[in-house]
Design a protein around this motif. Structure first.
Motif, PDB file in Angstrom:
ATOM      1  N   CYS A 117      90.831  63.874  47.206  1.00 16.97           N
ATOM      2  CA  CYS A 117      91.503  62.578  47.063  1.00 16.97           C
ATOM      3  C   CYS A 117      91.810  61.976  48.425  1.00 16.97           C
ATOM      4  CB  CYS A 117      92.782  62.745  46.248  1.00 16.97           C
ATOM      5  SG  CYS A 117      93.691  61.209  45.939  1.00 16.97           S
ATOM      6  N   ALA A 118      92.280  62.791  49.359  1.00 15.22           N
ATOM      7  CA  ALA A 118      92.586  62.293  50.697  1.00 15.22           C
ATOM      8  C   ALA A 118      91.320  61.832  51.406  1.00 15.22           C
ATOM      9  CB  ALA A 118      93.293  63.377  51.507  1.00 15.22           C
ATOM     10  N   GLY A 121      90.074  58.670  49.966  1.00 13.51           N
ATOM     11  CA  GLY A 121      90.997  57.624  50.388  1.00 13.51           C
ATOM     12  C   GLY A 121      90.720  57.158  51.808  1.00 13.51           C
ATOM     13  N   LEU A 125      89.574  53.462  52.920  1.00 14.11           N
ATOM     14  CA  LEU A 125      90.259  52.708  53.966  1.00 14.11           C
ATOM     15  C   LEU A 125      89.259  52.151  54.978  1.00 14.11           C
ATOM     16  CD1 LEU A 125      92.769  51.747  55.468  1.00 14.11           C
ATOM     17  CD2 LEU A 125      92.955  54.033  56.485  1.00 14.11           C
ATOM     18  N   PHE A 166      97.774  60.773  49.114  1.00 17.18           N
ATOM     19  CA  PHE A 166      97.978  59.388  48.699  1.00 17.18           C
ATOM     20  C   PHE A 166      98.237  58.448  49.883  1.00 17.18           C
ATOM     21  CE2 PHE A 166      99.654  62.326  45.481  1.00 17.18           C
ATOM     22  CZ  PHE A 166      98.719  62.093  44.482  1.00 17.18           C
ATOM     23  N   TRP A 169      95.379  55.911  50.601  1.00 15.46           N
ATOM     24  CA  TRP A 169      95.250  54.920  49.542  1.00 15.46           C
ATOM     25  C   TRP A 169      96.297  53.818  49.689  1.00 15.46           C
ATOM     26  CZ3 TRP A 169      90.964  54.799  46.878  1.00 15.46           C
ATOM     27  CH2 TRP A 169      90.238  55.976  46.704  1.00 15.46           C
ATOM     28  N   THR A 172      94.951  51.636  52.348  1.00 10.97           N
ATOM     29  CA  THR A 172      93.807  50.902  51.789  1.00 10.97           C
ATOM     30  C   THR A 172      94.299  49.693  51.002  1.00 10.97           C
ATOM     31  OG1 THR A 172      92.463  52.917  51.643  1.00 10.97           O
ATOM     32  CG2 THR A 172      91.807  51.067  50.257  1.00 10.97           C
ATOM     33  N   LEU A 188      96.839  49.247  43.157  1.00 10.39           N
ATOM     34  CA  LEU A 188      96.592  50.453  43.940  1.00 10.39           C
ATOM     35  C   LEU A 188      97.815  50.830  44.767  1.00 10.39           C
ATOM     36  CD1 LEU A 188      94.667  52.643  44.958  1.00 10.39           C
ATOM     37  CD2 LEU A 188      93.845  51.019  46.680  1.00 10.39           C
ATOM     38  N   SER A 192      99.627  54.474  44.109  1.00  8.23           N
ATOM     39  CA  SER A 192      99.635  55.447  45.206  1.00  8.23           C
ATOM     40  C   SER A 192     101.054  55.699  45.715  1.00  8.23           C
ATOM     41  CB  SER A 192      98.740  54.960  46.347  1.00  8.23           C
ATOM     42  OG  SER A 192      99.085  53.655  46.762  1.00  8.23           O
TER      43      SER A 192
END
Length: 335
Positions: A117-118, A121, A125, A166, A169, A172, A188, A192
């Motif tokens: 997930c990181a 993300g 970004l 998170f 995100w 982002t 989002l 997040s």
């Protein structure tokens, strides 16, 4: 102004799939030492038990009792499972794997999902920043491989790892809002930021809120077309505020009970409570010393050396070197 499709690199679906696949493989490699599935290994550190007790309650009580309790009775005198500042029961990234894969394997899978997930993300970004393939993969790898993502596990700080999934995100979403994206960027930001609240670490939401404020303070000003005057993007600021308020409202299920019990949080029964030397700790970040055990800056018995990897002068030198490379390669768009 709105962000046109020309502001982003024109990516083919196959390229997106290949880049995401690369990020996933890097994430698997990065956390592979912790993926000894099928083995009853647990996190080390003196704080691992109380920081991971949500997983114990979720993985043990639900199969045995058939419901999720509001109280965990297993550690010390027990405490609330849900309205708890260090509970991650609401965070699916940390709570669902122990439910479906068991306690030990579930927490290891949570670490893998957090790394993936990181990384994605970080890739997202770089995507909204308009970077090329090199920049997208570089940021993704830096997010996955940064030191504290792994070093926190030495002391069993499981939620401190999950919550970092998170962070990219959130930024982002902020970049997307100030570049002109509307509904999905606000959504989002809400989702997040809520997951940061629900990660079981109450120290990060204030820091993230401060970061959002600083980012918005600089991002709200743009040059008016055809002039040198600055104008404020009030619509974008309003969307950021809407996202933050939405996140606070969704986190109310956890935050309101904590507010009502605020008088009982943070009260120490130790006669000589430890008070950190803030000036000394700040100075330690500008030192090449690797281990501060016994220095008096940190409580005895705690391994706080992982907060200090490298003197910031090395980071400054690295940034200067990269800036020089970017200038030299400015004619060939590498980033």
């Amino acid at each position: 102004m709105s962000l046109s499709s020309k502001s982003l690199p024109d990516l083919k679906p196959l390229q997106i799939v290949l880049e995401i696949l690369f990020v996933v493989l890097v994430a698997i490699f990065a956390v592979s030492p912790f993926l000894d599935l099928g083995q009853p290994t647990r996190l080390g550190g003196i704080e691992s038990e109380y920081l991971t007790r949500s997983a114990y309650s979720l993985a043990v009580v639900l199969p045995e009792k058939g419901y999720l309790p509001l109280w965990q009775p297993y550690l010390e005198r027990g405490d609330p499972l849900m309205e708890n500042p260090v509970s991650f029961a609401f965070n699916p990234l940390a709570s669902l794997p122990p439910l479906f894969f068991g306690l030990y394997d579930g927490m290891k899978i949570s670490l893998l999902l957090a790394a993936i997930c990181a990384g994605i993300g970080g890739w997202a970004l770089a995507r909204v920043l308009g970077l090329s393939w090199f920049g997208r993969l570089l940021i993704a790898c830096l997010v996955i491989g940064k030191g504290n993502f792994h070093a926190y596990l030495v002391e069993g700080h499981f939620p401190l790892v999950i919550v970092q999934a998170f962070f990219p995100w959130i930024f982002t979403a902020l970049v997307s809002i100030f570049k002109g994206y509307r509904r999905w960027a606000v959504a989002l930001l809400i989702v997040s930021f809520v997951f940061v609240f629900w990660s079981g670490i109450p120290w990060y939401p204030p820091a993230i809120l401060l970061s959002i404020g600083i980012f918005s303070l600089f991002g709200m000003f743009v040059r008016a077309p055809g002039t040198q005057r600055l104008q404020v993007q009030w619509k974008h600021v309003g969307r950021v505020i809407a996202g933050v308020v939405g996140a606070l409202l969704l986190s109310a299920a956890l935050m309101f009970p904590l507010l009502t019990k605020g008088d009982n949080i943070g009260q120490s029964s130790v006669e000589e409570d430890f008070r950190a030397d803030i000036v000394g700790i700040f100075g330690s970040f500008f030192s090449s010393e690797k281990d501060y055990t016994g220095s008096g800056l940190y409580p005895q018995g705690f391994a706080y050396s992982y907060y200090n990897y490298m003197s910031p002068i090395w980071y400054a030198a690295l940034i200067a070197a990269l800036s020089l490379i970017v200038v030299l390669l400015s004619r060939k768009r590498l980033f």
